[in-house]
Scaffold this active site. Structure first.
Site, PDB file in Angstrom:
ATOM      1  N   ARG A 174       0.834  -1.199   0.000  1.00  0.00           N
ATOM      2  CA  ARG A 174       0.000   0.000   0.000  1.00  0.00           C
ATOM      3  C   ARG A 174       0.869   1.248   0.000  1.00  0.00           C
ATOM      4  O   ARG A 174       0.580   2.224  -0.702  1.00  0.00           O
ATOM      5  CB  ARG A 174      -0.947  -0.002   1.207  1.00  0.00           C
ATOM      6  CG  ARG A 174      -1.982  -1.100   1.182  1.00  0.00           C
ATOM      7  CD  ARG A 174      -2.905  -1.035   2.382  1.00  0.00           C
ATOM      8  NE  ARG A 174      -3.763   0.155   2.325  1.00  0.00           N
ATOM      9  CZ  ARG A 174      -4.498   0.579   3.352  1.00  0.00           C
ATOM     10  NH1 ARG A 174      -4.463  -0.070   4.509  1.00  0.00           N
ATOM     11  NH2 ARG A 174      -5.245   1.643   3.224  1.00  0.00           N
ATOM     12  N   CYS A 230      -1.226   6.221   9.176  1.00  0.00           N
ATOM     13  CA  CYS A 230      -1.596   4.975   8.496  1.00  0.00           C
ATOM     14  C   CYS A 230      -2.666   5.308   7.472  1.00  0.00           C
ATOM     15  O   CYS A 230      -2.612   6.357   6.844  1.00  0.00           O
ATOM     16  CB  CYS A 230      -2.060   3.928   9.510  1.00  0.00           C
ATOM     17  SG  CYS A 230      -3.483   4.447  10.486  1.00  0.00           S
TER      18      CYS A 230
END
Length: 270
Positions: A174, A230
């Site tokens: 990611r 995050c």
């Protein structure tokens, strides 16, 4: 080093205020159901989305709650700044650490996260289905705003106008932008480095202090600011706390995180 985590052997239940934060990101009601089915005696319940996030805000997927809501939450829980607080979730999850960050933000100084989690200690403590009767407190927060960064502060770090090393707690694929299963844009915040928060735990609990220090020693200079983020601000909380536990002296959290950043800002892929 800061002692964020506490082992069950060091907990004296009669001297502790327990906070249960169990949750399931795939089923919003699951945490409360787990609490109602049995929890550590005396524990109150804080829900990630109902209590610890402002889900009406557009600033990411699990946005920061306001100072007013945090103050009300603590008062309804009967908490005082000097209380010895132990927060737990199901174990090796980010939810207790989200609550830890919010309590630190509000000025609490004697709170810890149970390293083992509920599943590992439920046979070692008194368990009940009864919700405790709490006397409302009139605590006044002592806000530590320096640990909480919003998007404007992060922009200054990216531009080099403020000092700080951004650390992305998501999985490497990611971070690199190889694929993105949740957010509409793949990549990461410019200037960030990657450290997957899953590396902070093993066998259902977070690593001990020495192993955390070893794992995180190459992130940045320990005397310089580090900023954890995050996808939605939830799994950044374990990274934030672990950096503190590992000896980093100036740790901050971007609660809005990547889901907030991509609303109006460019990303990098590599």
């Amino acid at each position: 080093m800061t002692n964020v985590f506490i082992n069950w052997q060091d907990v004296q239940p009669e001297k502790v205020r327990f906070i249960d934060t169990r949750f399931d990101l795939s089923k919003g009601a699951a945490g409360r159901e787990m609490y109602d089915a049995g929890h550590l005696e005396g524990a109150i319940y804080w829900d990630l989305e109902q209590d610890l996030s402002d889900m009406a805000s557009r600033s990411g997927r699990h946005p920061m709650i306001s100072k007013e809501r945090m103050t009300e939450l603590c008062r309804k829980a009967g908490l005082h700044l000097e209380d010895f607080i132990v927060i737990y979730d199901q174990g090796a999850s980010p939810f207790a650490l989200r609550a830890y960050f919010l309590l630190e933000w509000a000025g609490f100084t004697n709170m810890h996260v149970l390293r083992e989690g509920y599943e590992s200690v439920k046979d070692l403590f008194r368990i009940t289905k009864e919700e405790p009767v709490i006397a409302v407190s009139h605590m006044e927060p002592n806000w530590k705003d320096a640990i909480y960064l919003d998007v404007e502060a992060v922009k200054k770090v990216v531009a080099g106008e403020s000092e700080g090393q951004l650390v992305d707690a998501r999985a490497a694929f990611r971070f690199k932008g190889e694929s993105e299963p949740i957010d509409p844009v793949a990549g990461h915040i410019p200037t960030a480095v990657n450290f997957d928060w899953e590396q902070l735990k093993r066998d259902g609990q977070f690593l001990d202090k020495e192993l955390l220090a070893e794992q995180l020693q190459h992130i940045s200079d320990k005397d310089k600011p580090v900023i954890a983020y995050c996808g939605s601000g939830v799994t950044a909380a374990p990274l934030y706390a672990s950096l503190k536990e590992a000896g980093y002296s100036d740790v901050k959290l971007y609660v809005g995180s990547y889901s907030d950043w991509i609303r109006e800002n460019e990303v990098e892929q590599d």
